[in-house]
Design a protein around this motif. Structure first.
Motif, PDB file in Angstrom:
ATOM      1  N   THR A  28       0.799  -1.224   0.000  1.00 49.09           N
ATOM      2  CA  THR A  28       0.000   0.000   0.000  1.00 49.09           C
ATOM      3  C   THR A  28       0.835   1.279   0.000  1.00 49.09           C
ATOM      4  OG1 THR A  28      -0.124   0.099   2.409  1.00 49.09           O
ATOM      5  CG2 THR A  28      -1.836  -1.166   1.274  1.00 49.09           C
ATOM      6  N   GLY A  29       2.123   1.167   0.299  1.00 48.52           N
ATOM      7  CA  GLY A  29       2.969   2.350   0.373  1.00 48.52           C
ATOM      8  C   GLY A  29       3.084   2.904   1.787  1.00 48.52           C
ATOM      9  N   PHE A  30       2.260   2.429   2.690  1.00 47.59           N
ATOM     10  CA  PHE A  30       2.328   2.855   4.085  1.00 47.59           C
ATOM     11  C   PHE A  30       1.760   1.737   4.953  1.00 47.59           C
ATOM     12  CE2 PHE A  30      -1.820   4.046   2.586  1.00 47.59           C
ATOM     13  CZ  PHE A  30      -2.664   3.771   3.641  1.00 47.59           C
ATOM     14  N   GLY A  31       1.823   1.889   6.237  1.00 47.42           N
ATOM     15  CA  GLY A  31       1.239   0.917   7.146  1.00 47.42           C
ATOM     16  C   GLY A  31       2.235  -0.029   7.778  1.00 47.42           C
ATOM     17  N   GLY A  32       3.453  -0.102   7.236  1.00 48.80           N
ATOM     18  CA  GLY A  32       4.450  -1.017   7.758  1.00 48.80           C
ATOM     19  C   GLY A  32       4.925  -0.680   9.155  1.00 48.80           C
ATOM     20  N   LEU A  33       4.730   0.539   9.571  1.00 46.75           N
ATOM     21  CA  LEU A  33       5.039   0.938  10.945  1.00 46.75           C
ATOM     22  C   LEU A  33       3.758   1.070  11.756  1.00 46.75           C
ATOM     23  CD1 LEU A  33       6.857   2.004  13.247  1.00 46.75           C
ATOM     24  CD2 LEU A  33       6.674   4.261  12.218  1.00 46.75           C
ATOM     25  N   ILE A  34       2.730   1.625  11.167  1.00 45.06           N
ATOM     26  CA  ILE A  34       1.503   1.941  11.893  1.00 45.06           C
ATOM     27  C   ILE A  34       0.780   0.687  12.384  1.00 45.06           C
ATOM     28  CG2 ILE A  34      -0.778   3.011  11.710  1.00 45.06           C
ATOM     29  CD1 ILE A  34       0.567   4.921   9.614  1.00 45.06           C
ATOM     30  N   VAL A  35       0.577  -0.287  11.510  1.00 46.83           N
ATOM     31  CA  VAL A  35      -0.189  -1.480  11.885  1.00 46.83           C
ATOM     32  C   VAL A  35       0.512  -2.288  12.976  1.00 46.83           C
ATOM     33  CG1 VAL A  35      -1.168  -3.651  11.041  1.00 46.83           C
ATOM     34  CG2 VAL A  35      -1.443  -1.555   9.699  1.00 46.83           C
ATOM     35  N   PRO A  36       1.828  -2.601  12.837  1.00 51.73           N
ATOM     36  CA  PRO A  36       2.471  -3.321  13.948  1.00 51.73           C
ATOM     37  C   PRO A  36       2.469  -2.518  15.256  1.00 51.73           C
ATOM     38  CG  PRO A  36       3.893  -3.329  12.019  1.00 51.73           C
ATOM     39  CD  PRO A  36       2.734  -2.442  11.712  1.00 51.73           C
ATOM     40  N   LEU A  37       2.595  -1.207  15.140  1.00 56.39           N
ATOM     41  CA  LEU A  37       2.572  -0.352  16.330  1.00 56.39           C
ATOM     42  C   LEU A  37       1.232  -0.455  17.047  1.00 56.39           C
ATOM     43  CD1 LEU A  37       4.005   1.834  18.049  1.00 56.39           C
ATOM     44  CD2 LEU A  37       3.050   3.521  16.484  1.00 56.39           C
ATOM     45  N   VAL A  38       0.141  -0.424  16.296  1.00 59.81           N
ATOM     46  CA  VAL A  38      -1.195  -0.525  16.881  1.00 59.81           C
ATOM     47  C   VAL A  38      -1.403  -1.913  17.507  1.00 59.81           C
ATOM     48  CG1 VAL A  38      -3.670  -0.562  16.347  1.00 59.81           C
ATOM     49  CG2 VAL A  38      -2.225   1.255  15.427  1.00 59.81           C
ATOM     50  N   ILE A  39      -1.001  -2.964  16.783  1.00 56.95           N
ATOM     51  CA  ILE A  39      -1.153  -4.320  17.323  1.00 56.95           C
ATOM     52  C   ILE A  39      -0.352  -4.452  18.611  1.00 56.95           C
ATOM     53  CG2 ILE A  39      -0.699  -6.774  16.927  1.00 56.95           C
ATOM     54  CD1 ILE A  39      -1.174  -6.242  13.932  1.00 56.95           C
ATOM     55  N   TRP A  40       0.884  -4.003  18.580  1.00 50.23           N
ATOM     56  CA  TRP A  40       1.740  -4.088  19.775  1.00 50.23           C
ATOM     57  C   TRP A  40       1.141  -3.315  20.943  1.00 50.23           C
ATOM     58  CZ3 TRP A  40       5.410   0.089  21.166  1.00 50.23           C
ATOM     59  CH2 TRP A  40       6.117  -0.198  22.332  1.00 50.23           C
TER      60      TRP A  40
END
Length: 118
Positions: A28-40
Motif C-alpha cells: 500500500t505504500g504505508f502501514g508497515g510501521l503503523i499497523v504493527p505499532l497498533v497491534i503491539w
C-alpha cells in the motif's frame, strides 16, 4: 485483599501477523510501521511475548525510516541508490524470516536496528 493477576495467552499466529504486517509498505505504500505499532500497543499486555516482538518490530521500522532518510540525499552521488535497494531487500526479507521464527516460539532480532524502545 485480592490481587488481580494478568494472564497472558500464547498466540503465535498474532505474533506472525504482526511481523508480516510490516510488508504493508510494499503493498500500500504505508502501514508497515503503523499497523504493527497498533497491534503491539493494544496487545502487549494480553499476548505472551508480544511486548518483546513489538519493540523489535517498531525499532526496526524506525531504523529503516532513518536509514532511508539518510540515503535519499546520497542518491545524488549514486551510493544512496544502492543503500535504498539494500534497505528494501532487508525490510522485505527479515519480516518473513522473523515471522517464521515467531511461529516456532522464538524471539527474533532484526539487523541494523537501533534501540529506540527498550
Amino acid at each position: 485483599m485480592e490481587t488481580k493477576a494478568t494472564v497472558m495467552r500464547q498466540d503465535n499466529q498474532l505474533l506472525v501477523l504482526t511481523h508480516l504486517s510490516q510488508l504493508l509498505t510494499f503493498i500500500t505504500g504505508f502501514g508497515g510501521l503503523i499497523v504493527p505499532l497498533v497491534i503491539w500497543a493494544t496487545q502487549k499486555e494480553k499476548i505472551y511475548q508480544m511486548d518483546e516482538h513489538g519493540k523489535n518490530i517498531v525499532n526496526f521500522q524506525l531504523s529503516i525510516l532513518i536509514y532511508s532518510l539518510i540515503c535519499i540525499p546520497l542518491v545524488f552521488i549514486l551510493i544512496g541508490i544502492a543503500g535504498l535497494f539494500l534497505l528494501a531487500f532487508i525490510s522485505f526479507i527479515f519480516p518473513i524470516i522473523n515471522a517464521i521464527k515467531a511461529s516456532q516460539g522464538e524471539i527474533p532480532r532484526y539487523p541494523l536496528s537501533l534501540n529506540f524502545i527498550s
